[in-house]
Write an enzyme that holds these catalytic residues in place. Structure first.
Site, PDB file in Angstrom:
ATOM      1  N   HIS A  38      70.343 -14.932 -45.443  1.00  0.00           N
ATOM      2  CA  HIS A  38      70.572 -13.591 -44.906  1.00  0.00           C
ATOM      3  C   HIS A  38      71.292 -12.660 -45.877  1.00  0.00           C
ATOM      4  CE1 HIS A  38      69.735 -15.769 -41.157  1.00  0.00           C
ATOM      5  NE2 HIS A  38      69.629 -14.610 -40.541  1.00  0.00           N
ATOM      6  N   SER A  58      65.433 -16.946 -40.281  1.00  0.00           N
ATOM      7  CA  SER A  58      66.402 -16.806 -39.203  1.00  0.00           C
ATOM      8  C   SER A  58      65.829 -17.442 -37.935  1.00  0.00           C
ATOM      9  CB  SER A  58      66.766 -15.328 -39.010  1.00  0.00           C
ATOM     10  OG  SER A  58      67.944 -15.177 -38.249  1.00  0.00           O
ATOM     11  N   GLU A  72      70.795 -22.586 -44.097  1.00  0.00           N
ATOM     12  CA  GLU A  72      71.434 -21.284 -44.328  1.00  0.00           C
ATOM     13  C   GLU A  72      71.828 -20.724 -42.970  1.00  0.00           C
ATOM     14  OE1 GLU A  72      70.146 -18.148 -43.337  1.00  0.00           O
ATOM     15  OE2 GLU A  72      68.333 -18.971 -42.421  1.00  0.00           O
TER      16      GLU A  72
END
Length: 291
Positions: free
Chosen positions: A262, A96, A195
């Site tokens: 995630h 992230s 992602e």
């Protein structure tokens, strides 16, 4: 050492992560400011940077695991002692917002990282297979292979072919946020990993379009598409539609459906090492980040 370079973390979740790491025979140590908090940041920039530099300078520390993402890593990367990183390379795990940290470490020290869950562990999202994947990527010199999963929303995003190149990237938002900074890598000949989470299709479209217009995707070898989680909105166009359209005409192999990101069952892959993407077989194989 467990560090919090981005958002504030929850001690009860870190306690579960410590339990897992201890069970692997590791000795997790909390950085001095791991539980600091300043609004949406895990403490002031100076504290977060100091914890990173403490971890990189300590010869007893062999790995650095970020507790979570959130936001804030870009605010501290310029304060990292890259000479210390180069003198004593150690594996850095997270995902992230931690993409910003890993891109900076690649730029400043050519340090390969590990894109995987942080130490603030959630068993409901990262079950046993996720833990085993992180363990293997952090402690083994064997290559990591991830297979596309039909249940993943991005499974249909695919362009046939095979590609080899260094796996770079991670979270789409952070890759785009690195444009115009020293940390944006040259993706020529690379396999780009993407992602994201909670980004509606039009925003994913905007980010991919920005990468295209900036020339960042020119010369790519291939694209590995991970989980795009909770990215639906009220329009008929899905995030898979957008990914297929904006990546499908690049003239390179594209493999979606990889459980990296995630979503539930998140798996871990090295970043910064050589990778082989086989869109025909549905596999991504990546050289280990540890030696």
């Amino acid at each position: 050492m467990l560090v919090s370079p981005s958002g504030p973390t929850r001690p009860e979740r870190v306690a579960r992560g410590v339990e897992l790491l201890t069970g692997w025979g590791l000795r997790p140590v909390l950085a001095p400011n791991a539980y600091a908090r300043q609004g949406y940041l895990a403490g002031a920039d100076a504290l977060r940077a100091a914890d990173l530099n403490t971890a990189f300078a300590d010869p007893r520390v062999r790995g650095v695991i970020c507790t979570r993402g959130g936001y804030g890593a870009q605010r501290v990367v310029d304060a990292i002692d890259m000479a210390a990183v180069r003198r004593d390379p150690k594996v850095v795990a997270g995902f992230s917002d931690i993409t910003a940290l890993q891109l900076a470490l690649w730029r400043g020290a050519r340090l390969a990282g590990v894109h995987g869950p942080g130490a603030a562990w959630r068993d409901e999202r990262t079950p046993l297979a996720s833990a085993e994947s992180l363990h293997a990527a952090m402690t083994s010199t064997e290559p990591v292979t991830v297979r596309a999963v039909q249940d993943e929303e991005t499974f249909g995003v695919r362009v046939a072919g095979r590609a080899t190149g260094r796996l770079l990237g991670g979270n789409l938002c952070l890759v785009v946020a690195s444009l115009g900074t020293p940390d944006m890598p040259d993706l020529t000949g690379a396999v780009l990993l993407l992602e994201d989470v909670q980004e509606p299709p039009y925003k994913v479209d905007r980010m991919l379009t920005q990468l295209r217009r900036a020339g960042a995707l020119d010369g790519l070898a291939g694209v590995a598409v991970g989980q795009f989680t909770e990215c639906a909105d009220g329009w008929d166009t899905t995030v898979a539609d957008v990914l297929g359209e904006r990546l499908g005409d690049l003239g390179v192999p594209v493999l979606g459906g990889l459980p990296i990101g995630h979503g539930p069952g998140q798996l871990t892959v090295p970043v910064g090492t050589r990778a082989s993407l086989d869109a025909d077989a549905g596999t991504l194989t990546v050289v280990a980040a540890v030696r």
